[in-house]
Design a protein around this motif. Structure first.
Motif, PDB file in Angstrom:
ATOM      1  N   LEU A 107       0.828  -1.198   0.000  1.00 45.89           N
ATOM      2  CA  LEU A 107       0.000   0.000   0.000  1.00 45.89           C
ATOM      3  C   LEU A 107       0.864   1.251   0.000  1.00 45.89           C
ATOM      4  CD1 LEU A 107      -2.962   0.843   0.093  1.00 45.89           C
ATOM      5  CD2 LEU A 107      -2.800   0.936   2.590  1.00 45.89           C
TER       6      LEU A 107
ATOM      7  N   GLU B 103       1.037   4.010  -3.078  1.00 47.30           N
ATOM      8  CA  GLU B 103       0.823   5.450  -2.884  1.00 47.30           C
ATOM      9  C   GLU B 103       2.009   6.252  -3.420  1.00 47.30           C
ATOM     10  OE1 GLU B 103       0.195   5.743   1.264  1.00 47.30           O
ATOM     11  OE2 GLU B 103      -1.927   5.106   1.197  1.00 47.30           O
TER      12      GLU B 103
ATOM     13  N   ARG C 186      -4.551   0.125  -5.277  1.00 41.20           N
ATOM     14  CA  ARG C 186      -4.421   0.606  -3.889  1.00 41.20           C
ATOM     15  C   ARG C 186      -5.698   0.356  -3.102  1.00 41.20           C
ATOM     16  NH1 ARG C 186      -5.748   4.582  -0.711  1.00 41.20           N
ATOM     17  NH2 ARG C 186      -7.077   5.510  -2.300  1.00 41.20           N
ATOM     18  N   LYS C 187      -6.849   0.632  -3.739  1.00 42.53           N
ATOM     19  CA  LYS C 187      -8.125   0.374  -3.068  1.00 42.53           C
ATOM     20  C   LYS C 187      -8.299  -1.111  -2.766  1.00 42.53           C
ATOM     21  CE  LYS C 187     -10.609   4.320  -5.043  1.00 42.53           C
ATOM     22  NZ  LYS C 187     -11.730   4.753  -5.909  1.00 42.53           N
TER      23      LYS C 187
ATOM     24  N   SER D 297      -6.082  -2.037   0.065  1.00 40.82           N
ATOM     25  CA  SER D 297      -6.604  -1.509   1.332  1.00 40.82           C
ATOM     26  C   SER D 297      -7.743  -2.373   1.850  1.00 40.82           C
ATOM     27  CB  SER D 297      -7.067  -0.060   1.117  1.00 40.82           C
ATOM     28  OG  SER D 297      -7.595   0.473   2.319  1.00 40.82           O
TER      29      SER D 297
ATOM     30  N   GLN E  62      -7.855  -4.596   5.352  1.00 42.13           N
ATOM     31  CA  GLN E  62      -8.889  -4.535   6.378  1.00 42.13           C
ATOM     32  C   GLN E  62      -9.434  -5.927   6.700  1.00 42.13           C
ATOM     33  OE1 GLN E  62     -11.810  -1.769   4.943  1.00 42.13           O
ATOM     34  NE2 GLN E  62     -10.442   0.017   5.078  1.00 42.13           N
TER      35      GLN E  62
END
Length: 963
Positions: free
Chosen positions: A339, A343, A606-607, A610, A614
């Motif tokens: 991640l 970014e 990236r999404k 992420s 989680q």
């Protein structure tokens, strides 16, 4: 045919590390004396057939400086294809290795197949010959020369004939019917003499046989006496044994009487040992029973504490998820790293695109960058590039046209300088008038030429009239004479008149030549003027064309500039949609959509990363809560599984100990029951032993045992005495004999033994006397030696007869083989020989055959005369020898397709016959490879350069190609 493709010498004589490539047909090895020609020839022969051994006369050609001895031959074989034969130093004839095209590797057996079973002697008898062999022909007699030629025409005859003569000589040395010197004849005479001597010795042997008969009778009598003495000895020993057994028989009667008092005693076998063992076992089992009961009570007390098995199962389940826990930690860390990197990459993409504001970045990420939009953008970009390229092209073309116009102007200026001079213009202005005058003069000259043609006719007619006058004079015909004279007079007057006119016309001819010169000058000037005008016209046209192109290019440049500006404006509007600010280099424009699409793909990745992070964190948190609940305590994520494993192992050990205690209680219960049953069994066995001894108490049992031991002792003594008496083998009568009777019988036997010994001694004296006499006869070895010598001579004679029979059989077989070869094979070969011999001798001799006397004869072509071989010249003999070899090789083209190896054999040939020999070599070269070694440079003119190998160059080169 079998062709040698390449010769590679590791070390052989003076040659080292040399490679020679060969081709089909004829190859000439040229070199001066001591250049190494014979070395290469011997290298080929020794590599094919082996290095010479110490017993052979050939030279070995060991290298002088190299440590490697041998080399390779690469050959093409009609059956096996490309083959490589390698022979190096090893055993006596060298270590040979053959490599075939299909990968097969072999040694001597495979090489023999490649060479069709030919030995070196067989090969050299046909395919290899030198000057030395041909020089020896001159010294041969008629018979030897014929024999050599026959051997050349029938391969193997020379060796077979030599062997036949050798066998005949050896057989004659062994035996002849009326001979005395041969070995077998001498052996027969020796055997006859030995046989007479043996008959004389046989008469002395008769007395020896009589003594042998007497000795045999004495031996029989001694044998009877010895048997009688042996029987007497056995009787005497039996009486002595009986004398010794008298006390034992008395002791036997006493023991039998004592045993009658112990008949009522009974005791079990090994009763004391069995009772004491049972007693010890009973004590041991009782002690063990007490120990087992005490241990049983202690284990029951341990079972009071219990273990929660459900908690252990839960901890075991959670421990199985330790790998999952570690994977979740690793995945969480990896996803966090990914991640962070994503970014950073997104920020880098935005920096490259020049988008810094967050709002613009979000807008750019949400903007659609489909393939259709990229295609539109690429089209706009292509239009811009095409417009710029077209503009550049037109500008370059415009510059080129500027250069070309300047060049045309300079060229036009040079042409103006090359215009006609005033003098040349004046000549052209006067030329029409002079041209008309020249045409008039030429017309008059044509008329005169016609008159010249008529004058030649007149001269002919004048000659005819003179001939007619001469004819009239000889024929005395006046009419012909008058007619000829009139015609001649007329012609003479006409010729005279024509000459006057030609003199008058001499002056116009001079003017014609002057005018023709002026004509040439005028034509040259006119041609120059025409060319100058044409070039001026051409340059003018070129200048007009370039000016027209210049105007067109200016219009095209304006259009290209408008298209380029429109494309730039369209691209600016397109970029404003994506919030892209600043000037972007054109080199980056093709990558624009790729960069934007890359940024959007990175944002999507990236999404996704992420969301996955989680999920991993949620799964990790649930597992961590389960671990804390199982431990009923709080620990850090790094230590929780360590505490779980420690707690689980502790509880598991406690559970295992509880289970082991239960198992031990069960085993103890079974053991106590078994021990109690063992005690009952032992007590029953003790009671049974007391019953067998007829007692109730332990003390009575031991007393009965003592009485039983005494009984057994007496029985053992009695049994020993009985066994001793049984071993003496006494009869019932002898057992009842008294001591007085036994003594008398002993005295009688001793007297009989003395008498038998006296008789034996007398026989031994007689036998000794006869034995001495027999030994004397036996020590006389003359007869035995004679017999042995006679048998040895017979054996030698049989061997010699066998050798003689073998040699005669071989000699007869070879004689029949030679006859077959000469009668069958030689005529067929001679049919091929005649054509070759006729060619080599230039038609001087047409035939080569064997006469009735068995000698070779050559037939002269001129008168049909016959010449014996001894009457021919040295060169003609050599040509006959070579013809036979060539013809024989031709008949063996299938069974032995070997190359010819010739070492300068044509030195005695004259120029014509050398030419014929070269012609023959070229013809044979189409069917068979020829390797020719020579030191005469005159032979080189017959061959192409690529067929010649210069051996003198091998000293400076490592490889020579002849292909």
């Amino acid at each position: 045919m079998l062709v040698i493709r390449k010769i590679q010498i590791y070390g052989f004589g003076k040659h080292e590390n040399i490679t020679i490539s060969l081709s089909d047909g004829v190859t000439i090895f040229y070199g001066m004396n001591e250049a190494g020609k014979t070395t290469i020839q011997q290298f080929i022969l020794q590599l094919l057939f082996g290095f010479p051994t110490k017993q052979q006369t050939q030279r070995r050609y060991d290298p002088k400086t190299s440590t490697r001895f041998g080399g390779q031959l690469t050959v093409w074989h009609p059956i096996y294809g490309q083959c490589t034969i390698e022979r190096v130093k090893g055993k006596a004839t060298g270590e040979v290795t053959v490599y075939l095209e299909d990968g097969t590797v072999g040694q001597d057996e495979l090489l023999a197949k490649l060479l069709y079973g030919y030995s070196r002697a067989s090969f050299e008898s046909i395919f290899s010959f030198s000057l030395h062999e041909l020089q020896g022909i001159e010294k041969m007699s008629e018979e030897e020369l014929t024999h050599l030629l026959i051997a050349s025409g029938t391969t193997g005859v020379q060796q077979l004939s030599t062997i036949e003569k050798k066998l005949e000589k050896e057989a004659g040395d062994l035996f002849k019917k009326s001979g005395k010197i041969p070995i077998i004849n001498q052996k027969l005479e020796q055997l006859k003499q030995l046989e007479r001597t043996i008959k004389q010795e046989q008469s002395n042997i008769q007395s020896f046989e009589d003594k042998l008969l007497q000795l045999k009778r004495l031996d029989q009598k001694l044998e009877d006496l010895y048997k009688q003495q042996k029987l007497q000895q056995q009787n005497w020993q039996q009486l002595n044994i009986l004398k010794q057994a008298m006390p034992l028989m008395k002791q036997q009667k006493a023991l039998e009487q004592t045993l009658k008092n112990y008949e009522h005693v009974q005791f079990p076998p090994e009763g004391i040992r069995r009772y004491e063992q049972l007693k010890d076992r009973l004590m041991h089992e009782t002690w063990q029973l007490q120990q087992q009961k005490e241990q049983y009570h202690e284990l029951q007390q341990k079972l009071q504490s219990t273990v929660d098995e459900q908690a252990i199962h839960e901890m075991s389940r959670l421990l199985n998820k330790e790998a999952t826990w570690n994977q979740l930690i690793v995945k969480e860390q990896n996803l966090m790293d990914d991640l962070y990197l994503l970014e950073q990459e997104i920020e880098a993409q935005f920096r490259l695109l020049g988008v810094q504001e967050s709002e613009a970045q979000l807008k750019l990420l949400e903007e659609t960058v489909s393939l259709q939009q990229e295609e539109q953008f690429q089209q706009q970009l292509s239009l811009l590039e095409e417009a710029e390229e077209e503009l550049k092209f037109h500008l370059r073309s415009l510059e080129q046209i500027h250069i070309e116009l300047d060049s045309i102007a300079q060229h036009k200026q040079r042409l103006q300088q090359e215009a006609l001079t005033a003098e040349e213009e004046h000549i052209l202005a006067q030329w029409p008038q002079r041209k008309r005058k020249l045409e008039q003069y030429r017309h008059g000259r044509s008329q005169r030429s016609k008159q010249k043609q008529s004058s030649s006719i007149i001269w002919i007619l004048l000659a005819i009239s003179i001939c007619s006058i001469i004819y009239g004079v000889f024929e005395k015909n006046m009419a012909v004479i008058v007619l000829g004279a009139a015609i001649a007079l007329f012609l003479i007057l006409y010729v005279k008149f024509s000459r006057d006119e030609s003199k008058a016309s001499g002056q116009p001819n001079q003017q014609i030549r002057e005018l023709e010169q002026q004509e040439n000058i005028a034509q040259t000037i006119l041609l120059k003027k025409q060319r100058h005008e044409e070039r001026l016209l051409q340059v003018h046209e070129q200048q007009q064309e370039k000016e027209r192109q210049y105007v067109q290019l200016e219009y095209k440049i304006q259009q290209a500039e408008r298209v380029s500006e429109a494309a730039i404006q369209s691209l600016q509007q397109f970029l404003e949609r994506f919030r892209l600010e600043g000037n972007i280099a054109k080199t980056l424009l093709p990558e624009l959509f790729m960069r934007i699409r890359g940024a959007q793909e990175l944002e999507a990745k990236r999404k996704s990363t992420s969301n996955l992070l989680q999920t991993i964190q949620m799964e990790k948190r649930e597992l961590f809560e389960q671990l804390q609940q199982a431990l009923n305590a709080e620990y850090s994520e790094q230590e929780i599984f360590m505490h779980l494993r420690t707690t689980f192992l502790t509880l598991q050990q406690e559970l295992q100990m509880t289970q082991q205690t239960k198992e031990q209680l069960t085993n103890l219960t079974v053991n106590i029951q078994g021990i109690e049953s063992h005690i009952e069994n032992i007590e029953s066995q003790i009671a049974q032993l007391f019953n067998e001894a007829n007692v109730q108490l332990e003390k009575e049992y031991y007393e009965t045992h003592e009485q039983f031991e005494q009984q057994q002792k007496f029985k053992a003594e009695l049994l020993t005495i009985k066994s001793q008496l049984a071993s003496l083998d006494l009869s019932n009568d002898e057992a009842l004999m008294h001591d007085s009777q036994l003594s008398e019988r002993l005295k009688t036997l001793e007297a009989e033994q003395d008498a038998s010994q006296l008789a034996i001694d007398h026989c031994l004296e007689q036998r000794a006397t006869l034995q001495v006499q027999k030994e004397h006869l036996l020590n006389d070895e003359n007869y035995g030696q004679l017999l042995q010598h006679f048998e040895q001579e017979k054996s030698i004679l049989q061997q010699l007869i066998g050798q003689w029979a073998t040699k005669k059989a071989l000699s007869n077989a070879i004689h029949e083989t030679l006859f077959s070869l000469r009668e069958e094979k030689l005529p067929y070969v001679l049919t091929e020989v005649n054509a070759i011999f006729c060619l080599l001798t230039g038609g001087r001799y047409t035939k080569l055959f064997i006469n009735d006397a068995g000698y070779f004869v050559a037939q002269d072509a001129a008168g049909g005369l016959h010449y014996h071989m001894a009457e021919l010249s040295q060169a003609t003999k050599e040509q006959a020898y070579i013809s036979l070899r060539m013809a024989l090789a031709k008949t063996l083209s299938t069974s032995a397709p070997f190359p010819f190896i010739m070492d300068d054999p044509f030195v005695h040939f004259d120029r014509i016959r050398t030419d014929k020999m070269v012609q023959l070599m070229k013809e044979v070269g189409y069917e068979r490879q020829i390797l020719y070694f020579t030191c005469h440079d005159t032979m080189l003119k017959y061959w192409h350069k690529d067929q010649i190998v210069d051996i003198s160059a091998l000293a400076n080169e490592r490889g020579v190609a002849s292909t």
